[in-house]
Motif scaffolding. Structure first.
Motif, PDB file in Angstrom:
ATOM      1  N   ALA A 110       0.832  -1.207   0.000  1.00 51.54           N
ATOM      2  CA  ALA A 110       0.000   0.000   0.000  1.00 51.54           C
ATOM      3  C   ALA A 110       0.866   1.257   0.000  1.00 51.54           C
ATOM      4  CB  ALA A 110      -0.935  -0.006   1.210  1.00 51.54           C
ATOM      5  N   ILE A 111       1.902   1.262   0.826  1.00 51.54           N
ATOM      6  CA  ILE A 111       2.793   2.428   0.878  1.00 51.54           C
ATOM      7  C   ILE A 111       3.568   2.566  -0.426  1.00 51.54           C
ATOM      8  CG2 ILE A 111       4.871   3.329   1.989  1.00 51.54           C
ATOM      9  CD1 ILE A 111       3.769   2.328   4.636  1.00 51.54           C
ATOM     10  N   ALA A 112       3.993   1.449  -1.006  1.00 53.28           N
ATOM     11  CA  ALA A 112       4.716   1.512  -2.271  1.00 53.28           C
ATOM     12  C   ALA A 112       3.861   2.152  -3.361  1.00 53.28           C
ATOM     13  CB  ALA A 112       5.150   0.104  -2.696  1.00 53.28           C
ATOM     14  N   LEU A 113       2.595   1.757  -3.437  1.00 52.13           N
ATOM     15  CA  LEU A 113       1.715   2.266  -4.486  1.00 52.13           C
ATOM     16  C   LEU A 113       1.382   3.749  -4.304  1.00 52.13           C
ATOM     17  CD1 LEU A 113      -0.676  -0.794  -4.845  1.00 52.13           C
ATOM     18  CD2 LEU A 113       0.876   0.083  -6.595  1.00 52.13           C
ATOM     19  N   VAL A 114       1.042   4.140  -3.075  1.00 44.29           N
ATOM     20  CA  VAL A 114       0.647   5.535  -2.879  1.00 44.29           C
ATOM     21  C   VAL A 114       1.856   6.462  -2.977  1.00 44.29           C
ATOM     22  CG1 VAL A 114       0.880   5.606  -0.341  1.00 44.29           C
ATOM     23  CG2 VAL A 114      -0.830   7.030  -1.465  1.00 44.29           C
ATOM     24  N   TRP A 167      -0.104  17.558 -20.947  1.00 44.54           N
ATOM     25  CA  TRP A 167       1.213  18.000 -20.479  1.00 44.54           C
ATOM     26  C   TRP A 167       1.699  17.175 -19.284  1.00 44.54           C
ATOM     27  CZ3 TRP A 167      -1.896  21.411 -23.051  1.00 44.54           C
ATOM     28  CH2 TRP A 167      -1.295  22.250 -23.991  1.00 44.54           C
ATOM     29  N   ARG A 168       1.219  15.959 -19.186  1.00 46.20           N
ATOM     30  CA  ARG A 168       1.642  15.078 -18.081  1.00 46.20           C
ATOM     31  C   ARG A 168       2.274  13.801 -18.636  1.00 46.20           C
ATOM     32  NH1 ARG A 168      -3.721  16.557 -15.624  1.00 46.20           N
ATOM     33  NH2 ARG A 168      -3.292  18.042 -13.940  1.00 46.20           N
ATOM     34  N   SER A 169       3.237  13.966 -19.483  1.00 42.57           N
ATOM     35  CA  SER A 169       3.825  12.804 -20.147  1.00 42.57           C
ATOM     36  C   SER A 169       4.946  12.146 -19.343  1.00 42.57           C
ATOM     37  CB  SER A 169       4.374  13.207 -21.520  1.00 42.57           C
ATOM     38  OG  SER A 169       4.853  12.087 -22.225  1.00 42.57           O
ATOM     39  N   PHE A 170       5.729  12.954 -18.632  1.00 37.57           N
ATOM     40  CA  PHE A 170       6.929  12.420 -17.962  1.00 37.57           C
ATOM     41  C   PHE A 170       6.813  12.531 -16.441  1.00 37.57           C
ATOM     42  CE2 PHE A 170      11.035  13.000 -15.939  1.00 37.57           C
ATOM     43  CZ  PHE A 170      11.754  11.931 -16.437  1.00 37.57           C
ATOM     44  N   PRO A 171       7.022  11.386 -15.743  1.00 40.02           N
ATOM     45  CA  PRO A 171       7.172  10.012 -16.238  1.00 40.02           C
ATOM     46  C   PRO A 171       5.818   9.330 -16.371  1.00 40.02           C
ATOM     47  CG  PRO A 171       7.614  10.059 -13.893  1.00 40.02           C
ATOM     48  CD  PRO A 171       7.299  11.480 -14.297  1.00 40.02           C
ATOM     49  N   SER A 172       5.805   8.111 -16.853  1.00 42.00           N
ATOM     50  CA  SER A 172       4.555   7.378 -17.044  1.00 42.00           C
ATOM     51  C   SER A 172       3.978   6.931 -15.704  1.00 42.00           C
ATOM     52  CB  SER A 172       4.794   6.159 -17.934  1.00 42.00           C
ATOM     53  OG  SER A 172       3.693   5.281 -17.897  1.00 42.00           O
ATOM     54  N   GLY A 173       2.764   7.372 -15.396  1.00 42.61           N
ATOM     55  CA  GLY A 173       2.118   6.978 -14.152  1.00 42.61           C
ATOM     56  C   GLY A 173       1.692   5.523 -14.154  1.00 42.61           C
ATOM     57  N   HIS A 174       1.195   5.037 -15.299  1.00 39.28           N
ATOM     58  CA  HIS A 174       0.838   3.618 -15.399  1.00 39.28           C
ATOM     59  C   HIS A 174       2.061   2.742 -15.100  1.00 39.28           C
ATOM     60  CE1 HIS A 174      -3.054   4.594 -17.075  1.00 39.28           C
ATOM     61  NE2 HIS A 174      -3.314   3.326 -17.352  1.00 39.28           N
ATOM     62  N   SER A 175       3.201   3.131 -15.657  1.00 38.12           N
ATOM     63  CA  SER A 175       4.416   2.327 -15.486  1.00 38.12           C
ATOM     64  C   SER A 175       4.891   2.323 -14.042  1.00 38.12           C
ATOM     65  CB  SER A 175       5.521   2.857 -16.406  1.00 38.12           C
ATOM     66  OG  SER A 175       5.113   2.831 -17.745  1.00 38.12           O
ATOM     67  N   SER A 176       4.937   3.494 -13.413  1.00 37.03           N
ATOM     68  CA  SER A 176       5.404   3.554 -12.027  1.00 37.03           C
ATOM     69  C   SER A 176       4.449   2.806 -11.098  1.00 37.03           C
ATOM     70  CB  SER A 176       5.565   5.010 -11.580  1.00 37.03           C
ATOM     71  OG  SER A 176       4.318   5.677 -11.548  1.00 37.03           O
ATOM     72  N   PHE A 177       3.150   2.938 -11.326  1.00 36.80           N
ATOM     73  CA  PHE A 177       2.162   2.242 -10.493  1.00 36.80           C
ATOM     74  C   PHE A 177       2.266   0.736 -10.683  1.00 36.80           C
ATOM     75  CE2 PHE A 177      -2.077   0.804  -9.223  1.00 36.80           C
ATOM     76  CZ  PHE A 177      -2.301   1.552  -8.072  1.00 36.80           C
ATOM     77  N   ASP A 252       9.627   8.100 -21.234  1.00 37.27           N
ATOM     78  CA  ASP A 252       8.648   8.248 -20.151  1.00 37.27           C
ATOM     79  C   ASP A 252       8.418   6.926 -19.433  1.00 37.27           C
ATOM     80  OD1 ASP A 252       8.259  10.885 -21.005  1.00 37.27           O
ATOM     81  OD2 ASP A 252       6.599  10.309 -22.313  1.00 37.27           O
ATOM     82  N   VAL A 253       8.247   5.872 -20.227  1.00 39.38           N
ATOM     83  CA  VAL A 253       7.901   4.560 -19.691  1.00 39.38           C
ATOM     84  C   VAL A 253       9.052   3.970 -18.876  1.00 39.38           C
ATOM     85  CG1 VAL A 253       7.539   2.167 -20.409  1.00 39.38           C
ATOM     86  CG2 VAL A 253       6.120   3.978 -21.372  1.00 39.38           C
ATOM     87  N   CYS A 254      10.267   4.060 -19.411  1.00 40.15           N
ATOM     88  CA  CYS A 254      11.422   3.492 -18.701  1.00 40.15           C
ATOM     89  C   CYS A 254      11.679   4.226 -17.385  1.00 40.15           C
ATOM     90  CB  CYS A 254      12.664   3.542 -19.589  1.00 40.15           C
ATOM     91  SG  CYS A 254      12.605   2.403 -20.986  1.00 40.15           S
ATOM     92  N   THR A 255      11.539   5.538 -17.402  1.00 41.18           N
ATOM     93  CA  THR A 255      11.733   6.306 -16.172  1.00 41.18           C
ATOM     94  C   THR A 255      10.663   5.965 -15.141  1.00 41.18           C
ATOM     95  OG1 THR A 255      12.685   8.120 -17.458  1.00 41.18           O
ATOM     96  CG2 THR A 255      12.011   8.618 -15.209  1.00 41.18           C
ATOM     97  N   GLY A 256       9.407   5.858 -15.583  1.00 45.28           N
ATOM     98  CA  GLY A 256       8.336   5.483 -14.668  1.00 45.28           C
ATOM     99  C   GLY A 256       8.545   4.101 -14.089  1.00 45.28           C
ATOM    100  N   ALA A 257       8.984   3.161 -14.929  1.00 46.16           N
ATOM    101  CA  ALA A 257       9.228   1.796 -14.460  1.00 46.16           C
ATOM    102  C   ALA A 257      10.342   1.775 -13.412  1.00 46.16           C
ATOM    103  CB  ALA A 257       9.588   0.899 -15.640  1.00 46.16           C
TER     104      ALA A 257
END
Length: 310
Positions: A110-114, A167-177, A252-257
C-alpha cells in the motif's frame, strides 16, 4: 530530572500515552500513508501541470489520441493493486501465516503504491512534458503559424482534463504504479520462495567447487524464478501498452518503471530482510514499546542476519 520526563527519557505528562502508542505501533506508517494519499488526491483534483511551449508542426506530438486505452486507469488498479493483494493474501493464508505477516505484507504494498503515485504526479506536473498525442488533444485554432513556439492559448479543446493531461507525459504513471505494485509482489514471492538464499548444507568453509555446486543448485530452480518474474513481465506489458496508445514514449515509460521499482524495493526492505537472508520469508518484528536501554524496533541489521544464518 527535568519536569514532564520519566526516568527512561520518554515524554511524560498528558501526552505520554499517545507518545507510547506512537512508538509501539505502526501509527507513523499510517499517518504517512494518510498524508501521501491526501497529497495525491489534492494533486489529482486541484493542480494543473506546467505547460511547455510547443510547435504545431512538431511530429513528436502529432500522434492520434486513443479514445479506448489498452489498459485504462481502472484496469491498472486491478492488475497492480487488487491482483497482487489477492495473491499475497492467498499465499499467506495457504501457509497459515501469522497476523503480523499479513499486516506488513499489505502495508508494504500500500505504501509503495501511494508513494509511487504521489511522487510521479509531482514530477509530472512540474516537468509539464507534452504527450505524443498533444496536438490531437489541443486541437489548435485554424491559422496557427508553424515553426513558431505557441502556448496553451491556441488550443480549442474545452474538456479540462483531456486538455491539461496532455502536459503530463513524464514520467509514465501507469508504469510507475504497475512496477510499484507488481514489483513488490515479485520481491515478496522471491523472499517467500527463497530463490536467492545460498544453502551450504552446514559446512563452515566450503571449497570453491562445493560453493559452485551450491550456487548451481539454488539458481537451477527455474520454476520458482519464473513465478517471481511473472509479475514483472505483467508490469512491463502495462508499460509497453502506454507507448502503443501514444500516451508516452520509451523515455517516459522506462523512467516510470525505474521509479516504481525503486520505491517498491525501498518499501519492501522496510519490513523484510534482504532476499539472500536465511530468514527472508519472515518480516522484521513489529515495533515494541521503548525500554530503558533500547528504543529500537528490534530490527536486525543485515550483518546480524548473516551471522545468524551461519
Amino acid at each position: 530530572m527535568a519536569p514532564g520526563r520519566s526516568s527512561n527519557g520518554s515524554q511524560g505528562g498528558t501526552f505520554a500515552p499517545l507518545v507510547r502508542f506512537y512508538q509501539s505501533s505502526y501509527a507513523s506508517d499510517y499517518l504517512g500513508f494518510a498524508f501521501l494519499m491526501t497529497t495525491y488526491l489534492y494533486i489529482q483534483f486541484f493542480v494543473d501541470p506546467f505547460h511547455r511551449l510547443f510547435f504545431v508542426n512538431d511530429l513528436n506530438i502529432s500522434y492520434p489520441h486513443a479514445e479506448i486505452e489498452r489498459v485504462p486507469v481502472s484496469m491498472n488498479f486491478v492488475y497492480a493493486l487488487f491482483v497482487p493483494l489477492f495473491l499475497i493474501l492467498l499465499y499467506n493464508s495457504a501457509f497459515g501465516s501469522h497476523v503480523h505477516k499479513h499486516h506488513v505484507s499489505i502495508l508494504g504494498i500500500a505504501i509503495a503504491l501511494v508513494l509511487a503515485s504521489t511522487v510521479t504526479d509531482i514530477i509530472k506536473n512540474m516537468v509539464g512534458r507534452p504527450r505524443p498525442d498533444l496536438l490531437a488533444r489541443c486541437r489548435p485554432a485554424p491559422g496557427t503559424p508553424p515553426n513558431t513556439l505557441v502556448s496553451l492559448d491556441i488550443c480549442t479543446e474545452t474538456d479540462h482534463h483531456r486538455l491539461h493531461d496532455g502536459w503530463r507525459s513524464f514520467p509514465s504513471g501507469h508504469s510507475s504504479f504497475a512496477f510499484a505494485g507488481l514489483g513488490y509482489t515479485s520481491l515478496f514471492l522471491a523472499g517467500q520462495l527463497k530463490i536467492f538464499v545460498l544453502r551450504n548444507s552446514g559446512w563452515s568453509s566450503p571449497s570453491p567447487s562445493d560453493r559452485d555446486r551450491a550456487i548451481v543448485h539454488v539458481r537451477g530452480d527455474l520454476g520458482k524464478i519464473l513465478i517471481c518474474l511473472t509479475p514483472l513481465l505483467g508490469a512491463a506489458m502495462i508499460a509497453i501498452s502506454r507507448c502503443q496508445d501514444y500516451r508516452h514514449d520509451v523515455y517516459d515509460v522506462c523512467t516510470g518503471a525505474l521509479l516504481g521499482w525503486t520505491i517498491a524495493y525501498w518499501s519492501y526492505r522496510r519490513y523484510w530482510p534482504r532476499l539472500s537472508s536465511a530468514h527472508c520469508d519472515e518480516p522484521y518484528p513489529g515495533p515494541s514499546p521503548p525500554s530503558r536501554n533500547d528504543d529500537s524496533y528490534g530490527r536486525l541489521r543485515d550483518e546480524e542476519e548473516g551471522y545468524r544464518a551461519v
